[in-house]
Scaffold this motif. Structure first.
Motif, mmCIF file in Angstrom:
data_model
loop_
_atom_site.group_PDB
_atom_site.id
_atom_site.type_symbol
_atom_site.label_atom_id
_atom_site.label_comp_id
_atom_site.label_asym_id
_atom_site.label_seq_id
_atom_site.Cartn_x
_atom_site.Cartn_y
_atom_site.Cartn_z
ATOM 1 N N ILE A 1 33.272 42.921 -8.671
ATOM 2 C CA ILE A 1 34.387 43.533 -7.926
ATOM 3 C C ILE A 1 34.988 42.497 -6.976
ATOM 4 N N LEU A 2 36.253 42.727 -6.647
ATOM 5 C CA LEU A 2 36.979 41.813 -5.764
ATOM 6 C C LEU A 2 36.611 42.083 -4.310
ATOM 7 N N LEU A 3 36.251 41.023 -3.605
ATOM 8 C CA LEU A 3 35.906 41.145 -2.192
ATOM 9 C C LEU A 3 36.674 40.107 -1.393
ATOM 10 N N GLY A 4 36.750 40.323 -0.102
ATOM 11 C CA GLY A 4 37.412 39.371 0.773
ATOM 12 C C GLY A 4 36.408 38.620 1.629
ATOM 13 N N LEU A 5 36.892 37.584 2.288
ATOM 14 C CA LEU A 5 36.074 36.796 3.223
ATOM 15 C C LEU A 5 36.881 36.704 4.510
ATOM 16 N N ASN A 6 36.760 37.755 5.320
ATOM 17 C CA ASN A 6 37.655 37.887 6.468
ATOM 18 C C ASN A 6 37.123 37.181 7.711
ATOM 19 N N THR A 7 37.931 36.284 8.219
ATOM 20 C CA THR A 7 37.674 35.612 9.486
ATOM 21 C C THR A 7 38.611 36.231 10.517
ATOM 22 N N VAL A 8 38.049 36.718 11.612
ATOM 23 C CA VAL A 8 38.890 37.308 12.654
ATOM 24 C C VAL A 8 39.039 36.307 13.798
ATOM 25 N N VAL A 9 40.286 36.094 14.209
ATOM 26 C CA VAL A 9 40.568 35.176 15.311
ATOM 27 C C VAL A 9 41.086 35.998 16.492
ATOM 28 N N VAL A 10 40.400 35.887 17.631
ATOM 29 C CA VAL A 10 40.785 36.620 18.833
ATOM 30 C C VAL A 10 41.302 35.622 19.862
ATOM 31 N N ARG A 11 42.568 35.805 20.258
ATOM 32 C CA ARG A 11 43.114 35.003 21.355
ATOM 33 C C ARG A 11 43.126 35.883 22.597
ATOM 34 N N THR A 12 42.276 35.529 23.571
ATOM 35 C CA THR A 12 42.157 36.382 24.757
ATOM 36 C C THR A 12 43.130 35.960 25.852
ATOM 37 N N GLY A 13 43.807 34.841 25.676
ATOM 38 C CA GLY A 13 44.618 34.275 26.755
ATOM 39 C C GLY A 13 43.913 33.088 27.378
ATOM 40 N N LYS A 14 42.574 33.165 27.414
ATOM 41 C CA LYS A 14 41.784 32.035 27.933
ATOM 42 C C LYS A 14 40.990 31.356 26.821
ATOM 43 N N HIS A 15 40.604 32.142 25.827
ATOM 44 C CA HIS A 15 39.756 31.609 24.762
ATOM 45 C C HIS A 15 40.354 31.947 23.398
ATOM 46 N N THR A 16 40.056 31.089 22.424
ATOM 47 C CA THR A 16 40.354 31.396 21.025
ATOM 48 C C THR A 16 39.020 31.486 20.296
ATOM 49 N N VAL A 17 38.695 32.715 19.873
ATOM 50 C CA VAL A 17 37.390 33.002 19.293
ATOM 51 C C VAL A 17 37.543 33.212 17.791
ATOM 52 N N VAL A 18 36.762 32.500 17.007
ATOM 53 C CA VAL A 18 36.730 32.696 15.552
ATOM 54 C C VAL A 18 35.443 33.440 15.202
ATOM 55 N N ILE A 19 35.591 34.567 14.512
ATOM 56 C CA ILE A 19 34.427 35.329 14.070
ATOM 57 C C ILE A 19 34.302 35.168 12.557
ATOM 58 N N GLU A 20 33.214 34.483 12.149
ATOM 59 C CA GLU A 20 32.896 34.270 10.736
ATOM 60 C C GLU A 20 33.767 33.173 10.114
ATOM 61 N N THR A 21 33.177 32.403 9.208
ATOM 62 C CA THR A 21 33.901 31.252 8.654
ATOM 63 C C THR A 21 33.832 31.165 7.121
ATOM 64 N N GLY A 22 33.650 32.286 6.428
ATOM 65 C CA GLY A 22 33.788 32.304 4.971
ATOM 66 C C GLY A 22 32.748 31.478 4.229
ATOM 67 N N ILE A 23 33.098 31.039 3.007
ATOM 68 C CA ILE A 23 32.151 30.325 2.140
ATOM 69 C C ILE A 23 32.227 28.809 2.342
ATOM 70 N N GLY A 24 33.429 28.315 2.675
ATOM 71 C CA GLY A 24 33.546 26.883 2.931
ATOM 72 C C GLY A 24 33.723 26.048 1.676
ATOM 73 N N ASN A 25 33.561 24.718 1.844
ATOM 74 C CA ASN A 25 33.830 23.806 0.715
ATOM 75 C C ASN A 25 32.592 23.035 0.271
#
Ligand SMILES: [Zn+2]
Length: 290
Positions: free
Chosen positions: A56-80
């Motif tokens: 089945i088809l699945l995604g690899l979702n990375t969520v980026v949160v910009r709080t105004g002070k910080h840029t937070v990346v949640i999860e980084t997928g499968i990579g290279n």
């Protein structure tokens, strides 16, 4: 927003004062039976169509949160760093750098990276394989966070799940001091972002709470991998403790439903975020896009 399967940015919304963007390392394919555990195919295939190889088809979702002070990346997928044989199996696309660029997010601006757990499809772009064979941090200015229990479990290289833990995704960051290991049940990452352990998929898998103003979003990771997995008993075959997953899903819904949290799904390519409610039978279902 209306999405096509090839869109590089999977969603963008506001959570209080925070900008929340869903990027992607692309779609990939996993065995549908493994994704739905003991649920019969006649039931799950109504929600997730299987190809000729039962994938089945699945995604690899990375969520980026910009709080105004910080840029937070949640999860980084499968990579290279996947060998060609694995790429052929999963048909993963290595799109995260292009996805971040399409969303206007520079890797240099990211100052925090959170891994909910250390399976290969959640932390692959923590590091980048360079043409000369070296492995370098993808986010040079970031402090990385993962749970100490996940690192220790990965290092055991157990028969059951050792194949899911690829140390080049985290060991170089631990050795260089760039990764902080989370201890215990809960930890604040920065104002408005905090991690909490939801065991079941692994013993120390973490959800990530995003809170600003009166709004609350939660990246619930593999506790509920897609919107097709909302039923409390539709648990993945991959989970180390499926009974605990059921307990933890109920615990999650006790707050996420009445408080109308925005739920961010780690592996849902087409529905990366949703609000959850109960249907007339009392079962959790998607009630709104955002
Ligand atoms: Zn996982």
């Amino acid at each position: 927003m209306h999405l096509t399967d090839s869109d590089l940015v999977r969603g963008r919304t506001q959570v209080g004062d925070f900008e929340v963007t869903v990027c992607t390392d692309g779609a990939y394919k996993l065995d549908g039976g493994a994704m739905f555990g003991v649920v019969p195919k006649t039931l799950w295939e109504k929600r997730a169509a299987a190809d000729a190889q039962n994938r089945i088809l699945l995604g690899l979702n990375t969520v980026v949160v910009r709080t105004g002070k910080h840029t937070v990346v949640i999860e980084t997928g499968i990579g290279n760093k996947q060998p060609a044989k694995m790429r052929a199996i999963f048909e993963n696309q290595e799109l995260l750098p292009a996805s971040l660029a399409a969303a206007g997010i520079a890797v240099e601006e990211v100052d925090i990276v959170v891994n909910t757990h250390l399976h290969f499809d959640h932390c692959g772009w923590n590091t980048t394989l360079q043409p000369d064979g070296s492995v370098t941090p993808t986010f040079p200015n970031a402090r990385y966070f993962a749970h100490r229990g996940e690192v220790e479990h990965g290092h055991l290289q157990l028969e059951r799940d050792g194949v899911s833990y690829l140390s080049p995704n985290y060991d170089p960051l631990i050795e260089s001091g760039q990764m902080t290991l989370v201890e215990g049940h809960e930890m604040a990452i920065c104002p408005g972002v905090r991690v909490e352990v939801f065991p079941g998929h692994t013993a120390q898998m973490m959800g990530v709470h995003i809170e600003s103003g009166r709004e609350h979003a939660c990246y619930i990771s593999d506790l509920i991998p897609t919107s097709a997995h909302l039923d409390t008993t539709w648990v993945m075959g991959y989970d180390l403790d499926p009974l605990e997953t059921i307990v933890q899903r109920k615990r999650f819904y006790q707050r996420a439903i009445p408080e109308k949290w925005l739920v961010l799904f780690t592996h849902d390519h087409r529905t990366p975020m949703a609000r959850i409610g109960l249907n007339e039978k009392g079962k959790p279902v998607v009630v709104g896009p955002e």
